[in-house]
Design an enzyme around this catalytic site. Structure first.
Site, PDB file in Angstrom:
ATOM      1  CG  HIS A  38      -1.812   1.206   1.303  1.00  0.00           C
ATOM      2  ND1 HIS A  38      -2.823   1.414   0.398  1.00  0.00           N
ATOM      3  CD2 HIS A  38      -1.845   2.271   2.157  1.00  0.00           C
ATOM      4  CE1 HIS A  38      -3.459   2.544   0.695  1.00  0.00           C
ATOM      5  NE2 HIS A  38      -2.873   3.089   1.750  1.00  0.00           N
ATOM      6  CB  SER A  39       0.967   4.324   0.230  1.00  0.00           C
ATOM      7  OG  SER A  39       1.345   5.665   0.042  1.00  0.00           O
ATOM      8  CG  MET A  40       7.351   3.745   0.612  1.00  0.00           C
ATOM      9  SD  MET A  40       8.262   4.199   2.121  1.00  0.00           S
ATOM     10  CE  MET A  40       8.001   2.719   3.117  1.00  0.00           C
TER      11      MET A  40
END
Length: 255
Positions: free
Chosen positions: A99-101
């Site tokens: 998720h995300s980074m």
């Protein structure tokens, strides 16, 4: 392989938190948290996944029980180290979710696994544009209040922790360090992977435009990419957890 000198394959298991151990798993799912995040983000997933799925999550340094350890601000070093930590866990099929980074970290780990002849069953990337897409500037050099305001603007449901001075002092260094890492991650020619890719997005996420999420298709083999939008912002993953995990489970069932 650029593994920190204090790190060995033996103690690399500290990088992985087992949220559910299965005696004879059909598949393992390894989850990668967002910037400033922890493995705890995925603690509820085992209850929502079939019982034959073993669930692990990456434990980044500089937070929780690894608070005393230095954060890593170089993507290559981070991915190399996690790939080393995974080696005792490669006796079963493996899927990756970031998720995300964590989406970019998961992708880089997939690249390293495939270089060793191990193709993940699925690479699921959430709330982050493809590596080759022009990145937003990461706000790691702004003052603390503006950095916290940025995180809150993304819809982080746990950002109230920054209102507690003691927690604020503990959390901010890792958050800022992770933003440095992802801000410096701009590969000009990212490596395609053989693993199928699913890109998950929040429909109102200001940091991940649809075209940027679709750009992950350029790193997948023809016919092995899908875009899955969900209602919500950058942290749709928390607000729609049951729906997202059900979608993940459906993909794992195809393996």
């Amino acid at each position: 392989m650029r593994v920190p000198s204090a790190m060995t394959v033996t103690d690399a298991t500290k990088w992985l938190r087992v949220h559910r151990r299965v005696s004879d798993p059909r598949i393992r799912l390894l989850c990668f948290p967002h910037a400033g995040g922890t493995a705890q983000l995925f603690h509820g997933w085992p209850a929502l996944l079939p019982s034959d799925v073993e669930v692990l999550a990456v434990r980044y340094p500089g937070r929780q029980d690894r608070l005393a350890e230095a954060c890593i601000e170089d993507m290559a070093t981070l991915a190399d180290t996690i790939e080393t930590a995974l080696r005792p866990w490669l006796d079963r099929p493996l899927a990756l979710f970031g998720h995300s980074m964590g989406a970019c970290v998961a992708y880089e780990v997939a690249v390293r696994l495939e270089a060793r002849g191990i193709v993940p069953e699925h690479l699921m990337v959430s709330a982050h544009e493809a590596p080759q897409w022009p990145s937003h500037d990461a706000p790691h050099e702004v003052d603390d209040d503006n950095l916290i305001s940025h995180v809150r603007s993304l819809g982080d449901l746990h950002s109230e922790a920054y209102d507690i001075p003691e927690l604020r002092d503990l959390l901010l260094p890792a958050l800022r360090s992770d933003y440095r890492l992802i801000g410096g991650y701009r590969p000009a020619n990212p490596t395609p992977v053989k693993a199928p890719i699913t890109a998950y997005t929040g429909q109102d996420d200001p940091t991940c435009v649809v075209d940027g999420a679709l750009a992950w298709s350029g790193l997948a083999a023809p016919g092995s990419f899908e875009l899955r939008p969900f209602p919500g912002d950058h942290f749709y993953l928390v607000a729609r957890e049951a729906e997202v995990v059900a979608d993940v489970a459906a993909r794992l069932a195809r393996v």
